[in-house]
Design a protein around this motif. Structure first.
Motif, PDB file in Angstrom:
ATOM      1  N   LEU A  12     -12.950 -12.924   6.887  1.00  0.00           N
ATOM      2  CA  LEU A  12     -12.669 -11.502   7.136  1.00  0.00           C
ATOM      3  C   LEU A  12     -13.242 -10.638   6.011  1.00  0.00           C
ATOM      4  O   LEU A  12     -13.023 -10.901   4.823  1.00  0.00           O
ATOM      5  CB  LEU A  12     -11.164 -11.260   7.230  1.00  0.00           C
ATOM      6  CG  LEU A  12     -10.438 -11.766   8.471  1.00  0.00           C
ATOM      7  CD1 LEU A  12      -8.977 -11.347   8.408  1.00  0.00           C
ATOM      8  CD2 LEU A  12     -11.089 -11.250   9.747  1.00  0.00           C
ATOM      9  N   THR A  13     -13.957  -9.594   6.418  1.00  0.00           N
ATOM     10  CA  THR A  13     -14.546  -8.663   5.458  1.00  0.00           C
ATOM     11  C   THR A  13     -14.324  -7.244   5.947  1.00  0.00           C
ATOM     12  O   THR A  13     -14.479  -6.950   7.137  1.00  0.00           O
ATOM     13  CB  THR A  13     -16.062  -8.924   5.299  1.00  0.00           C
ATOM     14  OG1 THR A  13     -16.262 -10.249   4.799  1.00  0.00           O
ATOM     15  CG2 THR A  13     -16.686  -7.933   4.333  1.00  0.00           C
ATOM     16  N   LYS A  14     -13.950  -6.358   5.027  1.00  0.00           N
ATOM     17  CA  LYS A  14     -13.779  -4.941   5.353  1.00  0.00           C
ATOM     18  C   LYS A  14     -14.293  -4.110   4.196  1.00  0.00           C
ATOM     19  O   LYS A  14     -13.857  -4.289   3.051  1.00  0.00           O
ATOM     20  CB  LYS A  14     -12.307  -4.611   5.620  1.00  0.00           C
ATOM     21  CG  LYS A  14     -12.076  -3.164   6.057  1.00  0.00           C
ATOM     22  CD  LYS A  14     -12.757  -2.871   7.391  1.00  0.00           C
ATOM     23  CE  LYS A  14     -12.569  -1.416   7.821  1.00  0.00           C
ATOM     24  NZ  LYS A  14     -13.255  -1.127   9.110  1.00  0.00           N
ATOM     25  N   THR A  15     -15.228  -3.214   4.497  1.00  0.00           N
ATOM     26  CA  THR A  15     -15.794  -2.350   3.474  1.00  0.00           C
ATOM     27  C   THR A  15     -15.567  -0.885   3.831  1.00  0.00           C
ATOM     28  O   THR A  15     -15.491  -0.522   5.006  1.00  0.00           O
ATOM     29  CB  THR A  15     -17.305  -2.604   3.296  1.00  0.00           C
ATOM     30  OG1 THR A  15     -17.971  -2.340   4.542  1.00  0.00           O
ATOM     31  CG2 THR A  15     -17.578  -4.042   2.880  1.00  0.00           C
ATOM     32  N   TYR A  16     -15.479  -0.083   2.797  1.00  0.00           N
ATOM     33  CA  TYR A  16     -15.409   1.374   2.927  1.00  0.00           C
ATOM     34  C   TYR A  16     -16.490   1.946   2.018  1.00  0.00           C
ATOM     35  O   TYR A  16     -16.284   2.067   0.804  1.00  0.00           O
ATOM     36  CB  TYR A  16     -14.037   1.905   2.527  1.00  0.00           C
ATOM     37  CG  TYR A  16     -12.906   1.409   3.409  1.00  0.00           C
ATOM     38  CD1 TYR A  16     -12.607   2.056   4.602  1.00  0.00           C
ATOM     39  CD2 TYR A  16     -12.145   0.303   3.039  1.00  0.00           C
ATOM     40  CE1 TYR A  16     -11.574   1.613   5.415  1.00  0.00           C
ATOM     41  CE2 TYR A  16     -11.108  -0.147   3.844  1.00  0.00           C
ATOM     42  CZ  TYR A  16     -10.835   0.510   5.023  1.00  0.00           C
ATOM     43  OH  TYR A  16      -9.804   0.057   5.833  1.00  0.00           O
ATOM     44  N   GLY A  42      -4.306  -2.925  -4.971  1.00  0.00           N
ATOM     45  CA  GLY A  42      -5.751  -2.830  -4.807  1.00  0.00           C
ATOM     46  C   GLY A  42      -6.439  -4.151  -4.568  1.00  0.00           C
ATOM     47  O   GLY A  42      -7.674  -4.206  -4.453  1.00  0.00           O
ATOM     48  N   ALA A  43      -5.659  -5.237  -4.438  1.00  0.00           N
ATOM     49  CA  ALA A  43      -6.270  -6.550  -4.238  1.00  0.00           C
ATOM     50  C   ALA A  43      -6.782  -6.744  -2.821  1.00  0.00           C
ATOM     51  O   ALA A  43      -7.604  -7.625  -2.569  1.00  0.00           O
ATOM     52  CB  ALA A  43      -5.270  -7.652  -4.577  1.00  0.00           C
ATOM     53  N   GLY A  44      -6.283  -5.962  -1.861  1.00  0.00           N
ATOM     54  CA  GLY A  44      -6.716  -6.091  -0.469  1.00  0.00           C
ATOM     55  C   GLY A  44      -5.649  -6.628   0.456  1.00  0.00           C
ATOM     56  O   GLY A  44      -5.905  -6.859   1.644  1.00  0.00           O
ATOM     57  N   LYS A  45      -4.426  -6.799  -0.053  1.00  0.00           N
ATOM     58  CA  LYS A  45      -3.345  -7.380   0.755  1.00  0.00           C
ATOM     59  C   LYS A  45      -3.029  -6.525   1.979  1.00  0.00           C
ATOM     60  O   LYS A  45      -2.983  -7.019   3.113  1.00  0.00           O
ATOM     61  CB  LYS A  45      -2.077  -7.542  -0.104  1.00  0.00           C
ATOM     62  CG  LYS A  45      -2.273  -8.297  -1.395  1.00  0.00           C
ATOM     63  CD  LYS A  45      -0.970  -8.476  -2.152  1.00  0.00           C
ATOM     64  CE  LYS A  45      -0.252  -7.179  -2.495  1.00  0.00           C
ATOM     65  NZ  LYS A  45      -1.023  -6.349  -3.458  1.00  0.00           N
ATOM     66  N   THR A  46      -2.780  -5.246   1.750  1.00  0.00           N
ATOM     67  CA  THR A  46      -2.399  -4.369   2.863  1.00  0.00           C
ATOM     68  C   THR A  46      -3.552  -4.172   3.833  1.00  0.00           C
ATOM     69  O   THR A  46      -3.339  -4.080   5.052  1.00  0.00           O
ATOM     70  CB  THR A  46      -1.897  -3.022   2.321  1.00  0.00           C
ATOM     71  OG1 THR A  46      -0.715  -3.241   1.531  1.00  0.00           O
ATOM     72  CG2 THR A  46      -1.546  -2.075   3.454  1.00  0.00           C
ATOM     73  N   MET A  51      -5.524  -5.237   9.356  1.00  0.00           N
ATOM     74  CA  MET A  51      -6.410  -5.894  10.320  1.00  0.00           C
ATOM     75  C   MET A  51      -5.605  -6.796  11.250  1.00  0.00           C
ATOM     76  O   MET A  51      -5.882  -6.862  12.455  1.00  0.00           O
ATOM     77  CB  MET A  51      -7.485  -6.700   9.569  1.00  0.00           C
ATOM     78  CG  MET A  51      -8.544  -5.830   8.909  1.00  0.00           C
ATOM     79  SD  MET A  51      -9.969  -6.766   8.274  1.00  0.00           S
ATOM     80  CE  MET A  51      -9.296  -7.405   6.733  1.00  0.00           C
ATOM     81  N   LEU A  52      -4.616  -7.471  10.715  1.00  0.00           N
ATOM     82  CA  LEU A  52      -3.796  -8.349  11.540  1.00  0.00           C
ATOM     83  C   LEU A  52      -3.091  -7.558  12.639  1.00  0.00           C
ATOM     84  O   LEU A  52      -3.025  -7.990  13.792  1.00  0.00           O
ATOM     85  CB  LEU A  52      -2.779  -9.076  10.655  1.00  0.00           C
ATOM     86  CG  LEU A  52      -1.970 -10.208  11.287  1.00  0.00           C
ATOM     87  CD1 LEU A  52      -1.603 -11.237  10.226  1.00  0.00           C
ATOM     88  CD2 LEU A  52      -0.700  -9.687  11.934  1.00  0.00           C
ATOM     89  N   ASP A  59     -15.150  -5.769   9.536  1.00  0.00           N
ATOM     90  CA  ASP A  59     -16.591  -5.632   9.715  1.00  0.00           C
ATOM     91  C   ASP A  59     -17.247  -6.982   9.993  1.00  0.00           C
ATOM     92  O   ASP A  59     -18.340  -7.038  10.558  1.00  0.00           O
ATOM     93  CB  ASP A  59     -17.218  -5.017   8.449  1.00  0.00           C
ATOM     94  CG  ASP A  59     -16.664  -3.632   8.168  1.00  0.00           C
ATOM     95  OD1 ASP A  59     -16.521  -2.850   9.128  1.00  0.00           O
ATOM     96  OD2 ASP A  59     -16.367  -3.332   6.995  1.00  0.00           O
ATOM     97  N   ALA A  60     -16.579  -8.060   9.586  1.00  0.00           N
ATOM     98  CA  ALA A  60     -17.105  -9.407   9.820  1.00  0.00           C
ATOM     99  C   ALA A  60     -15.940 -10.382   9.796  1.00  0.00           C
ATOM    100  O   ALA A  60     -14.869 -10.089   9.270  1.00  0.00           O
ATOM    101  CB  ALA A  60     -18.135  -9.779   8.750  1.00  0.00           C
TER     102      ALA A  60
END
Length: 317
Positions: A12-16, A42-46, A51-52, A59-60
């Motif tokens: 899983l990848t998500k970019t802004y 800021g680690a990406g947990k939320t 996404m869940l 994005d991927a």
């Protein structure tokens, strides 16, 4: 119990823009376990939890929830799933029971007996006729869990459920999660508190700036942790430091005292030696737990998670 994973995330990848919020995250949560996603703010947990729940799309990568995907099943991907992102919100002018009745009506309906049952589960019986505006923050968090349980989920997702609670509220929330896990419910929770995850989770993924720095069991993580550290304050810290190093303990000078790290029997022997040599011990306190120390080593920005002593990332199960 079904062999289908509760959560199966691969790449899983998500970019802004130029920010990569989640970077090739892979993790698997088996049904019936309590799984922690751990990391500082800021680690990406939320972002992962969003996404869940389908609030944002990756994005991927691929994401299966109880065997379903958003692309193939749409909203049915959340069949058997409940929980909340950040803090749950309610109508403050309505009672706890009325809020649950309204939410149940939006989600297909739940009878009075089910509402009574979830209120009992989260220890809010007797307060359900009070307006939510008069609830403590901890009570509102527990009401959020009650609302999630209305649909009798197989997977419960909680985003920092103990965040902002006082010590009593933290204790109550941890006890609640343990009870729910004991009933066979799968629980996926995010946290930035190593002690919380250590106490209630079976397995953990630790994240730093969107990337995974550890996958595996709490037991395996504990085996990688450094020895316990103590702060020692004496009447002769110079002499105390010499004795600690002679005992092959790791010593760090503090502004006031010493930080000494090593096996507990050697710490105990050092204390006895100090007293035997006439050095008065003014204070002896434990610092962060070994797992907390390891968490900081893995996630603080001035450390290199790829360094040999920190390279403990395992393959996702």
């Amino acid at each position: 119990m079904s062999d289908v994973l509760a959560v199966d995330a691969v790449g899983l990848t998500k970019t802004y823009g130029t920010l990569t919020a989640v970077d090739r995250l892979s993790l698997q949560v088996g049904q019936g376990e309590v799984y922690g996603v751990l990391g500082p703010n800021g680690a990406g947990k939320t972002t992962f939890l969003r996404m869940l729940f389908g609030l944002i799309r990756p994005d991927a990568g691929t994401l299966h929830i109880l065997g379903r995907t958003w692309d193939e099943h749409g909203i049915r991907a959340l069949d058997g799933v409940a929980g909340f992102i950040e803090s749950p919100k309610f109508y403050p002018g309505l009672t706890g029971r009325k809020n649950l009745q309204l939410l149940a009506g939006l989600d297909g309906g739940a009878g009075r007996s089910r509402i009574d049952e979830v209120l009992e589960t989260v220890d809010l019986r007797g307060r359900e006729r009070d307006k939510v505006g008069g609830y403590s923050f901890g009570m509102r968090q527990r009401l959020g869990v009650a609302a999630s349980l209305l649909r009798d989920p197989r997977l419960l997702v909680l985003d920092e459920p103990a965040n902002g609670l006082d010590p009593a509220g933290i204790r109550d929330m941890r006890a609640l999660v343990k009870r729910l896990a004991g009933s066979g419910l799968t629980v996926l929770l995010s946290s930035h508190d190593m002690a919380e995850v250590e106490e209630i989770c079976d397995d953990v993924t630790i994240m730093r700036t969107g990337a995974v720095v550890y996958h595996g069991s709490i037991a395996a993580l504990r085996a990688k942790a450094p020895e316990q550290a103590h702060e020692i304050h004496t009447t002769d810290d110079e002499r105390a430091a010499l004795l600690a190093r002679a005992a092959e303990l790791e010593v760090t000078r503090l502004d006031d005292g010493l930080a000494v790290r090593g096996p507990q029997p050697q710490i105990d022997a050092l204390v006895a030696q100090l007293i035997g040599e006439g050095i008065a011990l003014r204070r002896l306190t434990r610092r962060e737990t070994p797992l907390e120390a390891l968490f900081f080593m893995l996630t603080e920005p001035d450390t290199d998670p790829a360094a040999p002593e920190l390279a403990i990332t395992g393959a996702a199960r």
